[in-house]
Design a protein around this motif. Structure first.
Motif, short mmCIF file in Angstrom:
data_model
loop_
_atom_site.label_atom_id
_atom_site.label_comp_id
_atom_site.label_asym_id
_atom_site.label_seq_id
_atom_site.Cartn_x
_atom_site.Cartn_y
_atom_site.Cartn_z
N ASN A 131 0.74 -1.42 -0.04
CA ASN A 131 0.36 -0.01 0.22
C ASN A 131 1.15 1.26 0.23
OD1 ASN A 131 -1.63 1.82 0.05
ND2 ASN A 131 -2.75 0.47 1.90
N LEU A 132 1.15 1.70 -1.42
CA LEU A 132 2.40 3.31 -0.60
C LEU A 132 1.70 4.22 -0.82
CD1 LEU A 132 3.32 0.94 -3.10
CD2 LEU A 132 4.41 2.86 -4.16
N ALA A 133 0.00 4.31 -0.99
CA ALA A 133 -0.54 5.38 -0.99
C ALA A 133 0.25 5.66 0.99
CB ALA A 133 -2.26 5.40 -1.42
N LEU A 134 -0.72 4.24 1.47
CA LEU A 134 -0.36 4.73 2.99
C LEU A 134 0.46 5.50 3.17
CD1 LEU A 134 -1.99 3.84 5.52
CD2 LEU A 134 -0.40 2.04 5.82
N VAL A 135 1.39 5.13 2.65
CA VAL A 135 3.57 5.56 3.23
C VAL A 135 3.22 7.00 2.93
CG1 VAL A 135 5.80 5.08 1.93
CG2 VAL A 135 4.29 3.44 2.84
N PHE A 136 2.53 7.45 2.21
CA PHE A 136 3.01 9.21 1.34
C PHE A 136 2.47 9.65 3.44
CE2 PHE A 136 4.59 7.81 -2.09
CZ PHE A 136 5.55 7.59 -1.90
N ASP A 137 0.83 8.62 3.45
CA ASP A 137 -0.61 9.70 4.15
C ASP A 137 0.03 9.77 5.26
OD1 ASP A 137 -2.89 10.12 4.28
OD2 ASP A 137 -3.16 7.94 6.00
N ARG A 138 1.24 8.18 6.24
CA ARG A 138 1.57 8.06 7.09
C ARG A 138 2.70 9.12 7.56
NH1 ARG A 138 -2.55 6.42 8.15
NH2 ARG A 138 -3.42 4.68 9.00
N LEU A 139 3.68 9.20 6.10
CA LEU A 139 4.91 9.99 6.57
C LEU A 139 4.32 11.90 6.60
CD1 LEU A 139 7.85 8.26 3.93
CD2 LEU A 139 7.02 7.96 6.74
N ALA A 165 -0.20 7.92 -7.11
CA ALA A 165 0.10 9.20 -8.05
C ALA A 165 0.19 10.28 -7.61
CB ALA A 165 0.39 8.38 -9.27
N TYR A 166 -1.60 10.72 -6.87
CA TYR A 166 -1.72 11.94 -6.40
C TYR A 166 -1.39 12.20 -4.57
CZ TYR A 166 -4.57 10.04 -10.36
OH TYR A 166 -4.87 10.37 -11.29
N MET A 167 -1.03 11.28 -4.10
CA MET A 167 -0.60 11.74 -3.29
C MET A 167 0.53 12.80 -2.92
SD MET A 167 -2.20 9.84 -1.35
CE MET A 167 -1.55 9.85 0.51
N THR A 168 1.47 13.53 -3.92
CA THR A 168 2.11 14.19 -3.34
C THR A 168 1.61 15.94 -3.60
OG1 THR A 168 1.93 14.58 -5.76
CG2 THR A 168 3.74 13.18 -5.54
N LYS A 169 0.13 15.43 -3.32
CA LYS A 169 -0.13 16.85 -3.23
C LYS A 169 -0.79 16.97 -1.58
CE LYS A 169 -2.89 16.63 -7.09
NZ LYS A 169 -5.46 17.03 -7.93
N ARG A 170 -0.02 15.77 -0.72
CA ARG A 170 -0.62 16.07 0.33
C ARG A 170 0.97 15.70 1.79
NH1 ARG A 170 -4.02 12.31 4.57
NH2 ARG A 170 -3.06 13.00 6.50
N TYR A 171 1.63 14.90 0.65
CA TYR A 171 3.14 14.91 1.29
C TYR A 171 4.14 15.97 0.18
CZ TYR A 171 7.13 12.35 2.75
OH TYR A 171 8.39 12.35 3.27
N LEU A 607 6.76 5.92 -11.28
CA LEU A 607 7.62 5.77 -10.09
C LEU A 607 8.24 7.27 -10.50
CD1 LEU A 607 8.96 2.69 -8.89
CD2 LEU A 607 7.82 3.92 -7.88
N GLN A 608 8.44 7.75 -12.35
CA GLN A 608 9.01 8.46 -12.91
C GLN A 608 8.02 9.62 -12.84
OE1 GLN A 608 10.07 6.63 -16.66
NE2 GLN A 608 12.00 6.07 -15.81
N SER A 609 6.32 9.64 -12.80
CA SER A 609 5.73 10.36 -12.68
C SER A 609 5.60 11.22 -11.33
CB SER A 609 4.79 9.77 -13.19
OG SER A 609 3.60 11.37 -12.77
N LEU A 610 6.10 10.28 -10.58
CA LEU A 610 5.98 10.68 -9.15
C LEU A 610 6.82 11.86 -8.55
CD1 LEU A 610 4.65 10.08 -6.12
CD2 LEU A 610 6.14 8.35 -5.98
N ALA A 611 8.19 10.94 -8.90
CA ALA A 611 9.80 11.72 -8.65
C ALA A 611 9.26 13.33 -9.37
CB ALA A 611 10.56 11.07 -9.23
N SER A 612 8.32 13.43 -10.56
CA SER A 612 8.63 14.51 -11.34
C SER A 612 7.72 15.30 -10.83
CB SER A 612 8.38 13.79 -12.61
OG SER A 612 8.51 15.38 -13.54
#
Length: 677
Positions: A131-139, A165-171, A607-612
């Motif tokens: 669950n990658l979304a949970l990673v950014f939610d908790r961090l 993919a959309y978690m960068t708006k929060r993290y 993953l590349q889109s997440l980095a960008s």
């Protein structure tokens, strides 16, 4: 320093000097250097004491260096080992830990994640979900207020949770994905998704939807087969090409036998296909011969009605219908349970019909409830009429023993609005939720259950339960917890089965990646929950006759055992109370499916889109030599010098007290030495 304080210090100095001169200069027998030396010591003593009384405050500035955090989140799921990247990942982590310059410039924080995330520096790569979304939610809850570039070591394949993919708006941190795998593509055909209802009804047909996808450059032909045991129940030829890469196949299967039936969907593998595991999906359907129909009867329009209907129908075995009294009377024989929402006037016929059919019911009251009529129509409880309303928050009764109730953090739920005044029961009842006002629980039920004349009833004293469902979604990002709570209440009220001292809750079948948890409750002879019972479950695998035994663990007002490590197969089980001669048996099925083995490649593009999107950079695990240098040379992650300003009162300065003691001691010694004492 403030002007008033400076003025007081000047006055203190003048007074201290005058007092010292008066003692050693005015009409004093001591002359010469001794007089001036003693005058100076006495001045120091007086002035220091006056300064302590004024107690001026000074600013103390402390400087320190703050290093940025380097957060390392490591994918601990089985797909890492399946892609043969576990050793490479472990070596890379050790490189990070042993790099001296990196540790000097960053605070390294290591986490591992699968379905959950936790701080860890040991990795087993055996998690069943990722669950990658949970990673950014908790961090984001920990690191959003500090500079914390994040290394995400993963193949990018998510099997659980919302889209990351959309978690960068929060993290709000730069993310540097370290991609486990490469961009090599292989010819592959697989069952991308299989959709089927968990339950079906006897002598009906249930729909099955299969989405099959193809990755390759040439046209291929294959076949889809669905089998039950050794019997093929459905087959269909499939054709794919470079442009036609997916097909949706929809068909129905008959439900001819009550119980759990297992099926296997299989797309025949292509020649030289590397991954054939993802060609097969097992699924099961539980066939039942009855369905609970619930009538929600109300003369009002209220959001609570829709919330109750959605919660009830979240279980496919139940159907709810919103009716007024006249509509219910026309089809009352169709229902097994009635929810009477805020009974107003003209409900005598409704109550008479419910009593005639001996139906169980839930009464929900609110600010528009006609308590004069309701108090008259039944004798189980009476509401004291005050014509005033109050907001009540729920508080869970941990000792409720009729059925297990999960704590949904009820104390954080919005309040329900209800009639102010005492509710008096004339029959034995059990409280599920107490009323709470301003955080203080009062000994009055908000939700209670009771039994009279072999009929079961629940009473909810408040309107606004739709807000509870919304709050549950805010807390858990899902309605499931609240819907399960309502489902258990409906299940209890829709049956008149007698109480048993040992109750076991389980599903008939579990998917291979589900958490396999069984809960139980054991009651004493007075049907009070026993919290010191010793429960064990013994399982027998019907496929190989292997027998295993596990103890239950007490959790709040129930016992629980986690069987998530069991392999796929058919199991019979017996739950036994070791201290008494009580036991119950059942059957369950665990389907063979491992979602982490469905992937051949890393999800490079995502993953590349997440980095960008996060202003980071993506790296492949085989080309990581530049990661450390890039992190060290990135000006965004430089060590920052910060300062703290602290106001310190002079009375805390120990050296001034030492100075007073020294001046008094020196003065006494000189006077003693010269015979002046």
């Amino acid at each position: 320093m403030q002007t008033d304080t400076l003025t007081y210090l000047i006055i203190s100095g003048v007074i201290a000097l005058l007092l010292a001169l008066f003692q050693y200069a005015y009409k004093s027998k001591i002359k010469g250097k001794r007089a001036w030396f003693l005058t100076t010591l006495r001045f120091i003593t007086y002035f220091s004491i006056f300064v302590l009384l004024v107690n001026p405050k000074f600013d103390k500035v402390t400087y320190y260096n703050e290093k940025p955090n380097l957060v390392v989140a490591v994918d601990n799921s089985e797909s890492v080992s399946y892609l043969k990247q576990s050793q490479t990942t472990t070596d890379f982590i050790e490189t990070l830990k042993s790099n001296q310059e990196l540790n000097e410039n960053f605070n390294l924080e290591f986490y591992s994640f699968g379905k959950e995330i936790s701080p860890s520096e040991a990795y087993t790569f055996d998690e069943k979900q990722s669950n990658l979304a949970l990673v950014f939610d908790r961090l984001s809850e920990v690191y959003n207020n500090a500079i914390s570039p994040t290394l995400l070591i993963s193949d990018g394949n998510q099997t659980y949770g919302t889209d990351y993919a959309y978690m960068t708006k929060r993290y709000k941190q730069p993310i540097f994905p370290v991609i486990l795998g490469d961009t090599t593509t292989f010819t592959d055909i697989k069952i991308q998704q299989l959709n089927v209802n968990r339950y079906a009804f006897l002598k009906n047909k249930f729909p099955v939807e299969i989405i099959a996808t193809y990755n390759g450059n040439t046209a291929v032909n294959t076949q889809l087969k669905v089998s039950k045991g050794n019997t093929t129940v459905f087959s269909m030829p499939l054709s794919f090409s470079k442009t036609e890469t997916s097909q949706i196949i929809t068909f129905t299967l008959p439900a001819n036998r009550v119980g759990v039936t297992s099926y296997k969907a299989d797309v025949i593998a292509l020649e030289n296909e590397k991954n054939t595991i993802n060609n097969v999906k097992n699924f099961a359907v539980e066939v039942i011969d009855q369905k609970t129909n619930v009538a929600i009867v109300s003369e009002l329009l209220h959001p609570d009605l829709g919330a109750l209907k959605k919660s009830i129908e979240s279980n496919e075995q139940r159907k709810a219908e919103i009716l007024n009294t006249e509509e219910f009377l026309k089809k009352s024989n169709d229902f097994q349970l009635v929810i009477v929402y805020q009974p107003t006037t003209n409900i005598e016929k409704l109550y008479a019909e419910i009593d005639r059919l001996k139906l169980n019911k839930i009464i929900v009251t609110g600010i528009k409830t006609n308590w004069n009529v309701l108090n008259t129509l039944q004798s189980s409880y009476k509401q004291v009429l005050t014509n005033q309303t109050e907001d009540y928050q729920p508080s869970l009764n941990q000792n409720y023993a009729t059925f297990s109730v999960d704590n949904l953090n009820f104390s954080e739920f919005p309040p329900l609005k209800s009639e102010f005044g005492e509710i008096k029961f004339s029959v034995p009842f059990e409280t599920i939720l107490y009323k709470s006002i301003n955080g203080e629980q009062i000994d009055t039920p908000l939700l209670a259950t009771f039994e009279t004349n072999d009929k079961r009833e629940a009473l909810l004293l408040g309107e606004g339960i739709w807000r509870w469902r919304a709050q549950s979604y805010i807390n858990d990002k899902s309605f499931n917890a609240f819907d399960n709570f309502i489902g258990k209440l409906v299940q209890y009220l829709s049956t008149n089965a007698r109480k048993t001292r040992l109750n076991v809750n389980y599903e008939s079948f579990y998917n291979g990646n589900d958490n396999v948890k069984i809960t139980a409750q054991f009651f004493n002879k007075n049907y009070e929950f026993e919290d010191n019972a010793n429960l064990n479950i013994t399982l027998k695998n019907q496929d190989n006759d292997e027998i295993q035994s596990f103890p239950f663990v007490l959790k709040n007002n129930r016992y629980e055992v986690d069987l998530s490590g069991l392999g796929a197969g058919n199991y019979t089980f017996t739950v036994k109370v070791n201290t008494e001669n009580f036991s119950t048996s059942g059957e369950l099925k665990i389907l063979d499916y491992n979602v982490e083995q469905q992937f051949l490649n890393a999800n490079v593009s995502k993953l590349q889109s997440l980095a960008s999107n996060s202003k980071g950079n993506a790296y492949f695990i085989d080309n990581t030599t530049s990661i450390i240098d890039n992190l060290l040379n990135d000006s965004r992650f430089a060590t920052i010098q910060k300062s703290t300003k602290k106001v310190v009162p002079l009375i805390d300065w120990k050296y001034l007290l030492a100075l007073i003691a020294f001046s008094l001691a020196a003065e006494w010694f000189i006077r003693k030495y010269n015979g002046l004492i």
